[in-house]
Design a protein around this motif. Structure first.
Motif, PDB file in Angstrom:
ATOM      1  N   GLU A   5      -2.798   7.314 -16.174  1.00  0.00           N
ATOM      2  CA  GLU A   5      -3.021   8.743 -16.121  1.00  0.00           C
ATOM      3  C   GLU A   5      -1.691   9.467 -16.255  1.00  0.00           C
ATOM      4  O   GLU A   5      -0.734   9.140 -15.565  1.00  0.00           O
ATOM      5  N   GLY A   6      -1.655  10.446 -17.163  1.00  0.00           N
ATOM      6  CA  GLY A   6      -0.440  11.217 -17.347  1.00  0.00           C
ATOM      7  C   GLY A   6       0.528  10.612 -18.328  1.00  0.00           C
ATOM      8  O   GLY A   6       1.516  11.236 -18.692  1.00  0.00           O
ATOM      9  N   GLY A  42      -9.068  -6.417   6.166  1.00  0.00           N
ATOM     10  CA  GLY A  42      -9.717  -5.110   6.234  1.00  0.00           C
ATOM     11  C   GLY A  42      -8.798  -4.012   5.742  1.00  0.00           C
ATOM     12  O   GLY A  42      -9.209  -3.132   4.981  1.00  0.00           O
ATOM     13  N   THR A  58      -6.341  -4.433   3.703  1.00  0.00           N
ATOM     14  CA  THR A  58      -6.165  -4.636   2.262  1.00  0.00           C
ATOM     15  C   THR A  58      -7.251  -3.884   1.484  1.00  0.00           C
ATOM     16  O   THR A  58      -7.024  -3.421   0.382  1.00  0.00           O
ATOM     17  N   GLU A  59      -8.437  -3.767   2.066  1.00  0.00           N
ATOM     18  CA  GLU A  59      -9.514  -2.989   1.433  1.00  0.00           C
ATOM     19  C   GLU A  59      -9.329  -1.491   1.674  1.00  0.00           C
ATOM     20  O   GLU A  59      -9.693  -0.669   0.832  1.00  0.00           O
ATOM     21  N   PRO A 111      -6.808   0.637  -1.057  1.00  0.00           N
ATOM     22  CA  PRO A 111      -7.360   1.193  -2.293  1.00  0.00           C
ATOM     23  C   PRO A 111      -8.461   2.213  -2.028  1.00  0.00           C
ATOM     24  O   PRO A 111      -8.609   3.170  -2.780  1.00  0.00           O
ATOM     25  N   ARG A 112      -9.219   2.008  -0.949  1.00  0.00           N
ATOM     26  CA  ARG A 112     -10.282   2.967  -0.640  1.00  0.00           C
ATOM     27  C   ARG A 112      -9.687   4.330  -0.342  1.00  0.00           C
ATOM     28  O   ARG A 112     -10.147   5.349  -0.853  1.00  0.00           O
ATOM     29  N   GLN A 120      -8.501   6.029  -3.482  1.00  0.00           N
ATOM     30  CA  GLN A 120      -9.607   6.588  -4.261  1.00  0.00           C
ATOM     31  C   GLN A 120     -10.136   7.858  -3.605  1.00  0.00           C
ATOM     32  O   GLN A 120     -10.450   8.826  -4.281  1.00  0.00           O
ATOM     33  N   ALA A 144      -2.417  15.391 -14.200  1.00  0.00           N
ATOM     34  CA  ALA A 144      -2.736  14.000 -14.555  1.00  0.00           C
ATOM     35  C   ALA A 144      -1.594  13.061 -14.185  1.00  0.00           C
ATOM     36  O   ALA A 144      -1.821  11.958 -13.690  1.00  0.00           O
ATOM     37  N   ASN A 145      -0.326  13.504 -14.396  1.00  0.00           N
ATOM     38  CA  ASN A 145       0.762  12.562 -14.110  1.00  0.00           C
ATOM     39  C   ASN A 145       0.959  12.357 -12.612  1.00  0.00           C
ATOM     40  O   ASN A 145       1.357  11.279 -12.176  1.00  0.00           O
ATOM     41  N   ARG A 184      -1.608  12.340 -10.493  1.00  0.00           N
ATOM     42  CA  ARG A 184      -2.690  11.407 -10.176  1.00  0.00           C
ATOM     43  C   ARG A 184      -2.336   9.996 -10.615  1.00  0.00           C
ATOM     44  O   ARG A 184      -2.596   9.028  -9.895  1.00  0.00           O
ATOM     45  N   GLY A 185      -1.717   9.912 -11.795  1.00  0.00           N
ATOM     46  CA  GLY A 185      -1.331   8.605 -12.323  1.00  0.00           C
ATOM     47  C   GLY A 185      -0.408   7.864 -11.371  1.00  0.00           C
ATOM     48  O   GLY A 185      -0.603   6.676 -11.087  1.00  0.00           O
ATOM     49  N   GLN A 216      -2.145   6.743  -8.187  1.00  0.00           N
ATOM     50  CA  GLN A 216      -2.910   5.524  -8.449  1.00  0.00           C
ATOM     51  C   GLN A 216      -1.986   4.304  -8.457  1.00  0.00           C
ATOM     52  O   GLN A 216      -2.287   3.268  -7.876  1.00  0.00           O
ATOM     53  N   LYS A 217      -0.815   4.468  -9.112  1.00  0.00           N
ATOM     54  CA  LYS A 217       0.118   3.341  -9.194  1.00  0.00           C
ATOM     55  C   LYS A 217       0.637   2.963  -7.813  1.00  0.00           C
ATOM     56  O   LYS A 217       0.744   1.772  -7.486  1.00  0.00           O
ATOM     57  N   ASP A 267      -2.129   1.196  -6.003  1.00  0.00           N
ATOM     58  CA  ASP A 267      -2.307  -0.170  -6.521  1.00  0.00           C
ATOM     59  C   ASP A 267      -1.222  -1.096  -5.991  1.00  0.00           C
ATOM     60  O   ASP A 267      -1.496  -2.216  -5.554  1.00  0.00           O
ATOM     61  N   THR A 281      -1.610  -1.845  -2.387  1.00  0.00           N
ATOM     62  CA  THR A 281      -2.718  -2.791  -2.214  1.00  0.00           C
ATOM     63  C   THR A 281      -2.266  -4.215  -2.517  1.00  0.00           C
ATOM     64  O   THR A 281      -2.538  -5.143  -1.751  1.00  0.00           O
ATOM     65  N   GLN A 298      10.080   8.522  -7.860  1.00  0.00           N
ATOM     66  CA  GLN A 298       9.591   9.119  -9.103  1.00  0.00           C
ATOM     67  C   GLN A 298       8.546  10.198  -8.790  1.00  0.00           C
ATOM     68  O   GLN A 298       8.547  11.275  -9.380  1.00  0.00           O
TER      69      GLN A 298
END
Lengths: 410, 246
Positions: free
Chosen positions: A369-370, B26, B28-29, B32-33, B36, B118-119, B121-122, B125-126, B129, B132, B166
């Motif tokens: 994303e982005g 637990g 570890t789950e 990511p939850r 999200q 978007a960046n 959010r990107g 997410q990274k 991840d 996690t 970053q």
């Protein structure tokens, strides 16, 4: 002297007795061995039938064990004290991973639940990546203890949600323009102002085109799903060049550079030409649509001994990781608001995937994303053919006019 | 008699190990939850995570107590002692990480309704991840008592630290462009910190695993000198080296 004599006699007598006993034992062993080898029943042993039962039982257990080990689902058994007594290979494969720990915790709970004599079950969802769903069913065993199965149902869950989404989406995609047309027509009926009538009627035309486009794409998709006509010799460079030319038009006022990096040598493949051109066209148009002003779209043909690949990379908004494995579904939208602006039908990538499947290839996507997305459209190298003799020399490569103009955005 | 006692003791050790592995799996789950939830603005799911934290707190106290009791009653030595002492510390790291996930969910409530670039959010997410992956590796290293795997966590964490830096930069840019207001910018900066801390806790767990396996301890400047801490007030930053020399 007498002492030595007594000792000597003792040794001789002792030795003789020893030899006698050994002989007797040896003979009786021989007898038994002989009887066994001739298949005669042994009278004074335990009845033979029990031996056979025990042997077949053990054999059966061995066979069962190896059969259960070959199951894809995990099988776990516990005894009356709820202690695990058996796990098959699939259940053992989970041990040592964090998912295995979570599944084990659920198993323990379910085994406890079965103690009242009722079966119990639960669904375990792991966030992944990749997202995994396990269905665990535990059943009590009459003699005490319980047996449970652990099944990976991720794929089933994915297909189920795809199916429900498809029905919801197709109704939505067709209802929206039709609803708009109805409202606009009502307004038109009471509208005295001629300029307003003009605007309203042009909106009606827009919306009907939108509905027609969706239906066209649906028809094309079902046609692609059913046809397998791989008898055209297609020059991949030309197909890409056409797609690039169409992509530039789709930029629609924004400054989006579309650049194609051609393979060192021309690649001809055996394929369905309209399908291929539609697939690559869709990829390039998508890349352009989702690029920001000043973005760059790169199209590149690569080949190795196994694949021919058309890569389309953009520097646009990218796709959220959660949506990445769903973008090839029919009508799947990452961002519904943006989808209306860009005017796509939501079927483009589904078409691309079907074309790839029809040709024995795959389409995959990498995206952050982005940062932008990269789509790789891969066809197996066995589709590569020698360049047909009757085609015009390489001059025709530079023809940028598309053979079949199917522009959804006009 | 003795044999029975010992086997009871080993059962207790195994139970503690299993309990900690469950907590850690637990979390570890949970990482990511929570990520999200933050990205989707899913308030209902956020509520679940926040309420579920009480269980982690309770479990951590139960297992800590058990460790104390086993140490007091069984007087374990060598690797048994190392694994119990480490267990106490790992419990704290895991419990704290669960709290951090709760904090991320609370941040999701605070920034609810604000669109993110978007960046941004990107990178969220990274970071999610990577955190996690770190926690998953730490959990599985503990589960399998895998020293080399635990040792690799340091390098993985430095990538998460880079992502955090970053991310802060992108928050500034997004704020300067007028895309997010100050309130959201501050919340996001704090969220980045949460992810970074989760990574640190995972590294801590990895270090404890190495300690269980072979008694490894992180190198400290004054580790050799009878464990006497340097005189911080006088000597300042370089004191560690001095103490080592003396």
């Amino acid at each position: 002297m007498a002492l030595v004599l007594v000792l000597l006699i003792g040794v001789v007598v002792g030795g003789a007795i020893g030899v006698l006993i050994a002989r007797r034992a040896g003979r009786s062993r021989d007898d038994r061995g002989r009887a066994g080898s001739h298949g005669e029943p042994l009278k004074d042993d335990i009845p033979l039938s029990v031996d056979v039962d025990r042997e077949t039982d053990a054999e059966l257990a061995r066979g069962l064990r190896s059969a259960v080990d070959r199951l894809q689902m995990g099988v776990v058994m516990c005894d009356a004290t709820l202690k695990t007594t058996y796990r098959n290979a699939a259940a053992n494969a989970l041990i040592g991973t964090h998912g295995g720990v979570i599944v084990d915790a659920h198993l323990q709970q379910l085994f406890t639940d079965t103690q009242n004599g009722e079966p119990a079950g639960s669904i375990v969802e792991l966030q992944g990546p990749p997202k995994t769903t396990f269905s665990i069913e535990a059943m009590p065993i009459p003699d005490g203890g319980a047996v449970a199965t652990v099944e990976d149902i991720s794929e089933r869950v994915r297909i189920d949600s795809m199916r429900t989404d498809f029905v919801a989406n197709i109704s939505h995609e067709l209802k929206t323009p039709v609803g708009a047309i109805a409202v606009l027509a009502e307004m038109l009926a009471d509208e005295p102002d001629p300029t307003m009538i003009n605007t309203l009627s042009s909106r009606v035309v827009d919306e009907s085109h939108r509905a027609a486009r969706t239906i066209d794409d649906l028809l094309e998709l079902s046609r692609i799903e059913s046809s397998h006509r791989l008898d055209d010799a297609v020059d991949l460079d030309t197909v890409v060049a056409e797609a690039v030319a169409r992509g530039r038009m789709a930029a629609d006022g924004r400054r989006v550079e579309v650049e194609s990096i051609e393979a060192p040598d021309q690649v001809w493949i055996r394929a369905d030409r309209p399908q291929l051109s539609s697939a690559i066209g869709n990829l390039v148009e998508n890349a352009v649509k989702y690029s920001d002003d000043g973005g760059l779209v790169q199209v590149r043909i690569r080949r190795n001994e196994r694949w021919v690949e058309v890569m389309v990379a953009d520097q646009g908004v990218g796709i959220p990781a959660a949506d990445l494995d769903r973008v090839f579904e029919r009508f799947y939208r990452v961002d519904k608001a943006r989808a209306r602006q860009t005017g796509g039908t939501g079927l483009g990538l589904a078409i691309v995937r079907h074309v790839a499947n029809n040709h024995g290839g795959v389409v995959s996507v990498q995206s952050k994303e982005g940062e932008g997305s990269t789509f790789a459209f891969r066809l197996p190298a066995r589709l590569i053919v020698e360049r047909p003799a009757e085609t015009a020399p390489s001059g025709s490569r530079t023809t940028l006019l598309p053979t079949k103009v199917s522009m959804p955005d006009e | 008699m003795t044999k029975e006692l010992r086997s009871n003791f080993h059962d207790q050790l195994a139970e503690i190990g299993e309990g900690i592995a469950r907590m850690s799996a637990g979390v570890t789950e949970l990482v990511p939850r929570s990520t999200q939830i933050l990205l989707d603005g899913d308030l209902e799911a956020a509520e679940y995570v926040i309420l579920g934290d009480d269980e982690y707190d309770a479990t951590s106290i139960v297992f800590e107590e058990r460790c104390f009791r086993v140490i007091a009653l069984q007087a374990p030595v060598a690797s048994d002692l190392r694994s119990l002492v480490s267990a106490i510390k790992i419990i704290a790291d895991v419990e704290r990480s669960a709290d951090l996930c709760v904090n991320i969910c609370k941040a999701a409530r605070r920034i609810y309704g604000h669109e993110l670039d978007a960046n941004l959010r990107g990178v969220i997410q990274k970071m999610g991840d990577q955190a996690t992956v770190l926690f998953k590796e730490a959990t599985e290293a503990y589960l399998n008592l895998d020293g080399p795997r635990a040792a690799a966590l340091h390098d993985m964490d430095s990538y998460l630290d880079d992502l955090q830096r970053q991310f802060i930069q992108i928050i500034f840019e997004s704020h300067a462009a007028g895309n997010i207001d100050l309130q959201v910018a501050v919340q996001l900066a704090v969220v980045a910190r949460f992810f970074e801390r989760i990574g640190d806790h995972a590294v801590n767990v990895g270090d404890r695993v190495r300690y269980i396996v072979d008694g490894w301890v992180p190198a400290h400047p004054y580790a050799e000198s009878d464990n006497e801490p340097p005189d911080v007030v006088d000597a300042g930053v370089d004191s560690g080296v001095d103490a080592d020399g003396g």
